[in-house]
Design a protein around this motif. Structure first.
Motif, mmCIF file in Angstrom:
data_model
loop_
_atom_site.group_PDB
_atom_site.id
_atom_site.type_symbol
_atom_site.label_atom_id
_atom_site.label_comp_id
_atom_site.label_asym_id
_atom_site.label_seq_id
_atom_site.Cartn_x
_atom_site.Cartn_y
_atom_site.Cartn_z
ATOM 1 N N MET A 1 52.612 37.500 42.475
ATOM 2 C CA MET A 1 50.540 37.884 41.657
ATOM 3 C C MET A 1 50.136 38.814 42.575
ATOM 4 O O MET A 1 50.304 39.431 44.071
ATOM 5 C CB MET A 1 50.212 36.739 42.249
ATOM 6 C CG MET A 1 48.620 37.005 41.800
ATOM 7 S SD MET A 1 47.390 35.264 41.592
ATOM 8 C CE MET A 1 47.389 35.220 43.221
ATOM 9 N N SER A 2 49.745 40.000 42.006
ATOM 10 C CA SER A 2 49.757 41.319 42.853
ATOM 11 C C SER A 2 48.242 40.882 43.408
ATOM 12 O O SER A 2 47.346 40.035 43.188
ATOM 13 C CB SER A 2 49.300 42.827 41.512
ATOM 14 O OG SER A 2 48.416 42.058 41.401
ATOM 15 N N ALA A 3 47.691 41.917 44.578
ATOM 16 C CA ALA A 3 46.754 41.830 45.231
ATOM 17 C C ALA A 3 45.360 42.134 44.463
ATOM 18 O O ALA A 3 44.634 41.120 44.227
ATOM 19 C CB ALA A 3 46.478 42.928 46.047
ATOM 20 N N THR A 4 45.394 42.637 43.257
ATOM 21 C CA THR A 4 44.302 42.877 42.311
ATOM 22 C C THR A 4 44.181 41.429 41.573
ATOM 23 O O THR A 4 42.477 41.392 41.004
ATOM 24 C CB THR A 4 44.135 43.722 41.175
ATOM 25 O OG1 THR A 4 45.831 44.113 41.272
ATOM 26 C CG2 THR A 4 44.339 45.749 41.966
ATOM 27 N N ASP A 5 45.286 40.723 41.593
ATOM 28 C CA ASP A 5 45.018 39.540 40.553
ATOM 29 C C ASP A 5 43.616 38.708 41.457
ATOM 30 O O ASP A 5 43.280 37.349 41.066
ATOM 31 C CB ASP A 5 46.372 39.126 40.248
ATOM 32 C CG ASP A 5 47.064 39.726 39.282
ATOM 33 O OD1 ASP A 5 46.061 40.746 38.638
ATOM 34 O OD2 ASP A 5 48.050 39.370 39.210
ATOM 35 N N ILE A 19 42.486 53.675 44.054
ATOM 36 C CA ILE A 19 42.401 52.621 45.210
ATOM 37 C C ILE A 19 43.300 51.400 44.243
ATOM 38 O O ILE A 19 43.691 50.838 44.651
ATOM 39 C CB ILE A 19 40.732 51.530 45.253
ATOM 40 C CG1 ILE A 19 40.169 53.141 45.966
ATOM 41 C CG2 ILE A 19 40.887 51.012 45.838
ATOM 42 C CD1 ILE A 19 38.705 52.212 45.813
ATOM 43 N N SER A 20 42.971 51.077 42.953
ATOM 44 C CA SER A 20 44.049 50.279 41.963
ATOM 45 C C SER A 20 45.181 50.399 42.028
ATOM 46 O O SER A 20 45.709 49.281 42.539
ATOM 47 C CB SER A 20 43.183 49.817 40.563
ATOM 48 O OG SER A 20 44.192 49.066 39.914
ATOM 49 N N GLN A 21 45.729 51.735 42.363
ATOM 50 C CA GLN A 21 47.262 51.865 42.089
ATOM 51 C C GLN A 21 48.021 51.868 43.576
ATOM 52 O O GLN A 21 48.061 51.364 43.943
ATOM 53 C CB GLN A 21 47.397 53.407 42.049
ATOM 54 C CG GLN A 21 47.964 54.004 41.447
ATOM 55 C CD GLN A 21 48.264 55.750 40.441
ATOM 56 O OE1 GLN A 21 46.646 55.967 40.720
ATOM 57 N NE2 GLN A 21 49.519 55.555 40.423
ATOM 58 N N ILE A 49 43.896 45.210 55.135
ATOM 59 C CA ILE A 49 43.931 46.114 54.623
ATOM 60 C C ILE A 49 43.565 45.824 52.928
ATOM 61 O O ILE A 49 42.470 46.555 52.183
ATOM 62 C CB ILE A 49 44.776 46.844 54.995
ATOM 63 C CG1 ILE A 49 45.026 47.625 56.378
ATOM 64 C CG2 ILE A 49 45.163 48.254 53.710
ATOM 65 C CD1 ILE A 49 46.268 48.501 56.628
ATOM 66 N N LEU A 50 44.075 45.180 52.080
ATOM 67 C CA LEU A 50 44.034 44.737 51.084
ATOM 68 C C LEU A 50 42.699 43.966 50.417
ATOM 69 O O LEU A 50 41.991 44.777 49.585
ATOM 70 C CB LEU A 50 45.270 43.379 50.126
ATOM 71 C CG LEU A 50 46.210 44.021 50.069
ATOM 72 C CD1 LEU A 50 47.184 42.694 49.745
ATOM 73 C CD2 LEU A 50 46.565 45.275 49.296
ATOM 74 N N HIS A 51 42.009 43.575 51.814
ATOM 75 C CA HIS A 51 40.852 42.563 51.932
ATOM 76 C C HIS A 51 39.515 44.376 51.323
ATOM 77 O O HIS A 51 38.831 44.265 50.517
ATOM 78 C CB HIS A 51 40.118 41.916 52.361
ATOM 79 C CG HIS A 51 38.944 41.603 52.692
ATOM 80 N ND1 HIS A 51 38.098 40.869 51.794
ATOM 81 C CD2 HIS A 51 38.109 41.769 53.518
ATOM 82 C CE1 HIS A 51 37.153 40.042 52.298
ATOM 83 N NE2 HIS A 51 37.311 40.530 53.291
ATOM 84 N N LEU A 52 39.359 44.677 52.302
ATOM 85 C CA LEU A 52 39.380 45.842 52.452
ATOM 86 C C LEU A 52 39.264 46.977 50.859
ATOM 87 O O LEU A 52 37.799 47.167 50.268
ATOM 88 C CB LEU A 52 39.419 46.971 53.502
ATOM 89 C CG LEU A 52 38.744 48.133 54.014
ATOM 90 C CD1 LEU A 52 36.657 48.012 54.817
ATOM 91 C CD2 LEU A 52 38.928 49.198 54.661
ATOM 92 N N LEU A 53 40.357 46.782 50.762
ATOM 93 C CA LEU A 53 40.133 47.902 49.805
ATOM 94 C C LEU A 53 39.636 47.279 48.287
ATOM 95 O O LEU A 53 39.558 47.804 46.819
ATOM 96 C CB LEU A 53 41.790 48.111 49.755
ATOM 97 C CG LEU A 53 42.481 49.234 49.682
ATOM 98 C CD1 LEU A 53 43.905 49.679 49.639
ATOM 99 C CD2 LEU A 53 41.517 50.580 50.243
#
Ligand code: ATP
Length: 558
Positions: A1-5, A19-21, A49-53
């Motif tokens: 599962m990716s972070a965007t998911d 950002i998504s990229q 960082i993922l959370h921030l993005l």
């Protein structure tokens, strides 16, 4: 599962593509990176960082940034000085606010902090309009050219104030040769000029090519010639300066206390980049980054380009040098009266808005015999309920019929001497063994009563009066040129004073000296040729104080 998911559904669509990229790349790499901070946990940092993005706020900011950055011409704001316009509108509607409800409402809207902040933000964005745009990068770029930027700017053909064409430093930037390496560097980027508006050229960038011509072994003069020869557009190849400074536009407004003409200045780095101004003009200082050369534009100047002006330090040095030269040529008697401590350069100013029930005291200053008493008498006669004469103190006993508080304030000699020593008097003098003087508190009492005192102090009293508490308006009464002076004073206006030739000479000499030494403290100058015309001009200036905001020392409006 990716972070965007992992993002909530409602947020997915707001995610900026870049950002998504970035999030996908991070996902595929995972938290396997080295860190210099031994105490930090890589997995925790990665998550953070993922959370921030993934945050909606960050994505919104990036979106806004992109819109501003890539806006096309139609989206560009039509004005970039909305704050200034709002102030002007406020000045116009203010006198009508008492009578017309819509004006009152508009005035109230324009003064709310939210609207003011919104307009300030608008102007900050607008002043950096991103046109002309960056030239397309060539598709095939040499490896060693990777760290270069190519910038194409439109050569300026704007008409400047003196009517000549293209005296802007061509693209709103100046160049210099690095002292050690001889490389051609961008020395200054003029605020509001083409280079600044592009947002792509910074101080310290190295110029490698201009319009395809390699300038690496050329002198600044050669480069200037290439620039001058160029038609319409100029393409620069630049090596960016790594430590690019962040330039913020300052909000400082200064009143110039001297007149400046860059074409007479042999020290200015680029004459065409200079801004000329006359004593008394208000300047908006946009950059004070350089110790000796500030960048400024004239207040109310819709032309957004800024020009170079000497900094306070530089001007002070020049004045001191000039004074030394003058002192050595001048006879000492002539200059001993005048204030040698103060060096008039610039004065920080802010707007003072008219306030009902408060009148700024009027100071009439001028050479002896120019007509200040006469003018004061005529002003008082116009409106005795408004204009007032400040009653002096004296140590002399009252004469028959004199009333305390009407003719004089009668006081004891010892009390007056003590008060003079404590600095309570604006001015004082002794005549036939009695002391006479005007107390500062008497002036303040008049202001508090809603009166407008008309004062005719000695010029040395000017500095004592220019305070936050008194906020005076200083009118310099100037004699007309010699022939008119003699003629007008011969057409006597019913008083006993008769002038000799040497009185006229002395008045003219004093006029020159007063303007030279105190001119920076005058708000306006009125020539006393025909007395009726002079009274009319003074009345007009005074009624302007009731209508318009005035530039005053910033310490007066804190
Ligand atoms: N515009 C004028 N035309 C003709 N006479 C004038 C004019 N202005 C002033 N005078 C006359 O000049 C004389 C000097 O004027 P006044 O006493 O007002 O000068 P002052 O500036 O107050 O002088 P001081 O500062 O030395 O007291 C008076 O007789 C006055 O009536």
């Amino acid at each position: 599962m990716s972070a965007t998911d992992t993002l909530p559904k409602s947020l997915k669509w707001t995610c900026d593509p870049a950002i998504s990229q970035l999030i996908s790349c991070m996902d595929s790499l995972g938290p396997h990176y080295r860190t210099e901070h031994l105490d930090s946990d890589p997995v925790e940092d990665f998550e953070e960082i993922l959370h921030l993005l993934s945050r909606r706020e960050l994505n919104s900011v990036v979106k806004i940034h992109n819109i501003i950055l890539f806006c096309n011409q139609e989206q560009c704001p039509c004005v970039s000085n909305s704050c200034q316009i709002a102030i002007e509108v406020m000045e116009d509607v203010r006198p009508l606010a008492l009578m017309i409800e819509e004006c009152r409402e508009l005035y109230a809207i324009l003064t709310t902090p939210h609207i003011r902040s919104l307009m300030a933000s608008h102007d900050i964005v607008a002043q950096r309009d991103y046109i002309p745009k960056l030239n397309q990068y060539p598709e095939e770029v040499d490896e060693d050219e990777e760290s270069m930027k190519i910038v194409q700017l439109v050569k300026s053909h704007e008409t400047v104030s003196d009517g000549t064409k293209d005296t802007e430093p061509i693209v709103g930037a100046t160049i210099k040769a690095d002292e050690e390496t001889g490389k051609i560097l961008i020395a200054r980027v003029m605020h509001g000029g083409a280079a600044d508006r592009s947002g792509l050229i910074s101080v310290g960038d190295e110029v490698v090519e201009v319009n395809g011509i390699n300038v690496q072994n050329k002198s600044p003069a050669d480069v200037l010639q290439i620039l001058q020869m160029a038609q319409n557009t100029i393409t620069f190849k630049l090596i960016p300066n790594e430590g690019k400074p962040v330039i913020r536009e300052s909000r400082v407004r200064l009143r110039a206390l001297f007149t400046y003409d860059p074409s007479d200045d042999t020290f200015i780095p680029c004459k065409e980049a200079g801004l000329s101004f006359v004593k008394g003009e208000v300047l908006h200082i946009v950059s004070q980054d350089d110790q000796f050369w500030w960048q400024a534009r004239k207040e109310n100047d819709r032309n957004m380009r800024a020009g170079l002006i000497p900094s306070r330090v530089l001007q002070e040095k020049r004045v001191l040098r000039m004074r030394d030269e003058m002192m050595s040529n001048q006879n000492s008697e002539e200059s001993e009266d005048f204030d040698r401590e103060e060096i008039p350069t610039y004065e920080d100013v802010a707007r003072l808005f008219p306030r009902p029930g408060f009148f700024r005291p009027i100071i009439l200053i001028g050479p002896n015999g120019v007509g200040r008493h006469e003018l004061k008498k005529r002003l008082l006669a116009i409106d005795l309920t408004r204009f007032s004469s400040v009653i002096p103190h004296t140590s002399r006993p009252p004469k028959m019929g004199e009333i305390h508080g009407m003719d004089y304030y009668f006081d004891t000699r010892s009390k007056m001497l003590a008060d003079i020593a404590s600095g309570l008097y604006l001015e004082h003098g002794e005549f036939k063994g009695n002391i006479y003087g005007t107390r500062i508190t008497t002036i303040i009492e008049h202001i508090e009563k809603g009166l407008q005192p008309v004062l005719i102090p000695h010029y040395q009293g000017l500095k004592v009066l220019r305070t936050q508490e008194i906020k005076p308006f200083t009118i310099y009464v100037k004699p007309p040129e010699r022939t008119r002076l003699i003629l007008s004073r011969k057409e006597t206006i019913g008083t006993s004073k008769s002038f000799t030739e040497s009185d006229f000479d002395e008045m003219i000499l004093q006029d020159k000296r007063l303007e030279f030494h105190y001119g920076h403290l005058f708000d306006v100058t009125v020539v006393n040729d025909d007395i009726d015309v002079a009274v009319e001009s003074i009345s007009r200036e005074i009624s302007r104080l009731d209508q318009d905001a005035q530039w005053v020392p910033s310490t007066w409006v804190q």
